[in-house]
Design an enzyme around this catalytic site. Sequence first.
Site, PDB file in Angstrom:
ATOM      1  N   HIS A  26       0.646  29.473 -34.230  1.00 23.33           N
ATOM      2  CA  HIS A  26       2.099  29.637 -34.284  1.00 23.33           C
ATOM      3  C   HIS A  26       2.486  31.039 -33.875  1.00 23.33           C
ATOM      4  O   HIS A  26       1.793  32.006 -34.189  1.00 23.33           O
ATOM      5  CB  HIS A  26       2.645  29.297 -35.675  1.00 23.33           C
ATOM      6  N   HIS A  63       5.359  33.783 -34.372  1.00 21.52           N
ATOM      7  CA  HIS A  63       6.518  34.179 -35.179  1.00 21.52           C
ATOM      8  C   HIS A  63       7.537  34.853 -34.259  1.00 21.52           C
ATOM      9  O   HIS A  63       7.187  35.770 -33.506  1.00 21.52           O
ATOM     10  CB  HIS A  63       6.115  35.223 -36.230  1.00 21.52           C
TER      11      HIS A  63
HETATM   12  P1  AMP Z   1       0.737  33.037 -40.878  1.00 20.93           P
HETATM   13  O1  AMP Z   1       0.573  33.943 -42.072  1.00 20.93           O
HETATM   14  O2  AMP Z   1       0.833  33.791 -39.584  1.00 20.93           O
HETATM   15  O3  AMP Z   1      -0.316  31.940 -40.853  1.00 20.93           O
HETATM   16  O4  AMP Z   1       2.153  32.365 -41.021  1.00 20.93           O
HETATM   17  C1  AMP Z   1       2.356  31.165 -41.670  1.00 20.93           C
HETATM   18  C2  AMP Z   1       3.837  31.081 -41.880  1.00 20.93           C
HETATM   19  O5  AMP Z   1       4.164  29.742 -42.172  1.00 20.93           O
HETATM   20  C3  AMP Z   1       4.339  31.955 -43.045  1.00 20.93           C
HETATM   21  O6  AMP Z   1       5.291  32.902 -42.546  1.00 20.93           O
HETATM   22  C4  AMP Z   1       4.976  30.939 -43.996  1.00 20.93           C
HETATM   23  O7  AMP Z   1       6.162  31.404 -44.595  1.00 20.93           O
HETATM   24  C5  AMP Z   1       5.252  29.761 -43.057  1.00 20.93           C
HETATM   25  N1  AMP Z   1       5.277  28.444 -43.683  1.00 20.93           N
HETATM   26  C6  AMP Z   1       4.374  27.891 -44.516  1.00 20.93           C
HETATM   27  N2  AMP Z   1       4.725  26.635 -44.854  1.00 20.93           N
HETATM   28  C7  AMP Z   1       5.887  26.384 -44.222  1.00 20.93           C
HETATM   29  C8  AMP Z   1       6.766  25.262 -44.176  1.00 20.93           C
HETATM   30  N3  AMP Z   1       6.521  24.121 -44.849  1.00 20.93           N
HETATM   31  N4  AMP Z   1       7.894  25.358 -43.432  1.00 20.93           N
HETATM   32  C9  AMP Z   1       8.178  26.488 -42.755  1.00 20.93           C
HETATM   33  N5  AMP Z   1       7.367  27.574 -42.738  1.00 20.93           N
HETATM   34  C10 AMP Z   1       6.247  27.532 -43.470  1.00 20.93           C
END
Ligand code: AMP
Length: 131
Positions: A97, A99
């Site tokens: 993903h 950001h």
């Molecule tokens: P990372 O730390 O780069 O793996 O980012 C994962 C991101 O996913 C974090 O910023 C979380 O807040 C976000 N996240 C986790 N679960 C969900 C969800 N169900 N819907 C939207 N964002 C999510």
Amino acid sequence: MDCIFCAILAGEIPSKKVYEDETAFAFLDINPFHAGHTLVIPKRHVADLTADPQALAEIAPAVTNVAGLLLGKLDAEGLNLLVNSGSVAGQEVFHLHVHLIPRYADNPGMAGLARRDPDIDLDAVYRRIAG
Ligand code: AMP
Ligand code: ZN
């Protein structure tokens, strides 16, 4: 396979969809750094940045489109683009993903990426983007 972002793609977990095309899907981050913090993901499961040499390029048009959308719909003056790859880098969800984090004049610079903002009203932000 137990992947929360694949579950979002399948509609098994709700999300606030911001954008979708053939290869990519974008939705609001549930725990944003700044209003409009969005995640752009490939529709196919790719674990991280290094798992597939094509994946980042596949979602690049979506990343650019979402960046323009966020800047156009919110009062953002810039944005940060971030990929965490590997748990040591802060990756918590192992489905690639990007950001996209809109930035505002009242909280500028890299220091503004240090903490999540629990006061952001996700529904209100979403109405401005998708309403
Ligand atoms: P990372 O730390 O780069 O793996 O980012 C994962 C991101 O996913 C974090 O910023 C979380 O807040 C976000 N996240 C986790 N679960 C969900 C969800 N169900 N819907 C939207 N964002 C999510
Ligand atoms: Zn997945």
